[in-house]
Design a protein around this motif. Structure first.
Motif, PDB file in Angstrom:
ATOM      1  N   ARG A   1     -10.125   5.131  -7.320  1.00  0.00           N
ATOM      2  CA  ARG A   1     -11.001   3.959  -7.382  1.00  0.00           C
ATOM      3  C   ARG A   1     -10.227   2.712  -7.787  1.00  0.00           C
ATOM      4  O   ARG A   1      -9.219   2.793  -8.502  1.00  0.00           O
TER       5      ARG A   1
ATOM      6  N   SER B   1       0.822  -1.210   0.000  1.00  0.00           N
ATOM      7  CA  SER B   1       0.000   0.000   0.000  1.00  0.00           C
ATOM      8  C   SER B   1       0.855   1.258   0.000  1.00  0.00           C
ATOM      9  O   SER B   1       0.519   2.248  -0.662  1.00  0.00           O
TER      10      SER B   1
ATOM     11  N   GLN C   1     -10.239   4.584  -1.250  1.00  0.00           N
ATOM     12  CA  GLN C   1     -11.373   5.319  -0.697  1.00  0.00           C
ATOM     13  C   GLN C   1     -10.864   6.563   0.033  1.00  0.00           C
ATOM     14  O   GLN C   1     -11.419   7.649  -0.128  1.00  0.00           O
ATOM     15  N   ASP C   2      -9.804   6.412   0.807  1.00  0.00           N
ATOM     16  CA  ASP C   2      -9.234   7.544   1.540  1.00  0.00           C
ATOM     17  C   ASP C   2      -8.672   8.607   0.604  1.00  0.00           C
ATOM     18  O   ASP C   2      -8.759   9.802   0.886  1.00  0.00           O
ATOM     19  N   LEU C   3      -8.083   8.180  -0.509  1.00  0.00           N
ATOM     20  CA  LEU C   3      -7.436   9.112  -1.436  1.00  0.00           C
ATOM     21  C   LEU C   3      -8.393   9.696  -2.474  1.00  0.00           C
ATOM     22  O   LEU C   3      -8.044  10.643  -3.170  1.00  0.00           O
ATOM     23  N   GLY C   4      -9.566   9.091  -2.618  1.00  0.00           N
ATOM     24  CA  GLY C   4     -10.525   9.587  -3.592  1.00  0.00           C
ATOM     25  C   GLY C   4     -10.395   8.962  -4.963  1.00  0.00           C
ATOM     26  O   GLY C   4     -11.037   9.396  -5.904  1.00  0.00           O
TER      27      GLY C   4
ATOM     28  N   ASP D   1      -6.481  -3.912   1.915  1.00  0.00           N
ATOM     29  CA  ASP D   1      -5.864  -2.607   2.166  1.00  0.00           C
ATOM     30  C   ASP D   1      -6.033  -1.617   1.017  1.00  0.00           C
ATOM     31  O   ASP D   1      -6.284  -0.435   1.244  1.00  0.00           O
TER      32      ASP D   1
ATOM     33  N   GLN E   1       0.787   4.078  -2.791  1.00  0.00           N
ATOM     34  CA  GLN E   1       0.494   5.457  -2.430  1.00  0.00           C
ATOM     35  C   GLN E   1       1.554   6.409  -2.980  1.00  0.00           C
ATOM     36  O   GLN E   1       1.226   7.475  -3.496  1.00  0.00           O
TER      37      GLN E   1
ATOM     38  N   PHE F   1      -9.384   0.300   0.733  1.00  0.00           N
ATOM     39  CA  PHE F   1      -9.469   1.318   1.786  1.00  0.00           C
ATOM     40  C   PHE F   1      -8.589   2.516   1.453  1.00  0.00           C
ATOM     41  O   PHE F   1      -8.985   3.670   1.639  1.00  0.00           O
ATOM     42  N   LEU F   2      -7.388   2.252   0.945  1.00  0.00           N
ATOM     43  CA  LEU F   2      -6.482   3.328   0.559  1.00  0.00           C
ATOM     44  C   LEU F   2      -7.113   4.192  -0.524  1.00  0.00           C
ATOM     45  O   LEU F   2      -7.099   5.420  -0.447  1.00  0.00           O
TER      46      LEU F   2
END
Length: 77
Positions: A54, A15, A49-52, A43, A19, A46-47
């Protein structure tokens, strides 16, 4: 397309590598993560989703996850 090879690394390294690639990429870029850690299947969504961004697809073959994502800010249309 950018490929992030995190095979052989355990959580959270796949992840974190993804990122880093996302932050270096232009909006709407497609990136493929290769990972052998099964936690990446959990993971990465979720990452994203947090960053916007897809998740485009998650496939597995011979113990290797291939996860395609699209960076945030993709053009709509």
């Amino acid at each position: 397309m950018t490929v992030v090879d995190a095979r052989g690394h355990r959580c959270p390294t796949p992840s974190l590598k993804l990122q880093k690639a996302i932050h270096a990429a232009a909006p709407g870029t497609r990136i493929t993560l290769l990972a052998t850690d099964p936690m990446a299947r959990i993971d990465v969504p979720f990452l994203m989703q947090d960053l916007g961004g897809r998740v485009v697809s998650i496939d597995e073959a011979d113990g290797v996850l291939t996860i395609a994502v699209e960076t945030p800010g993709a053009p709509t249309g």
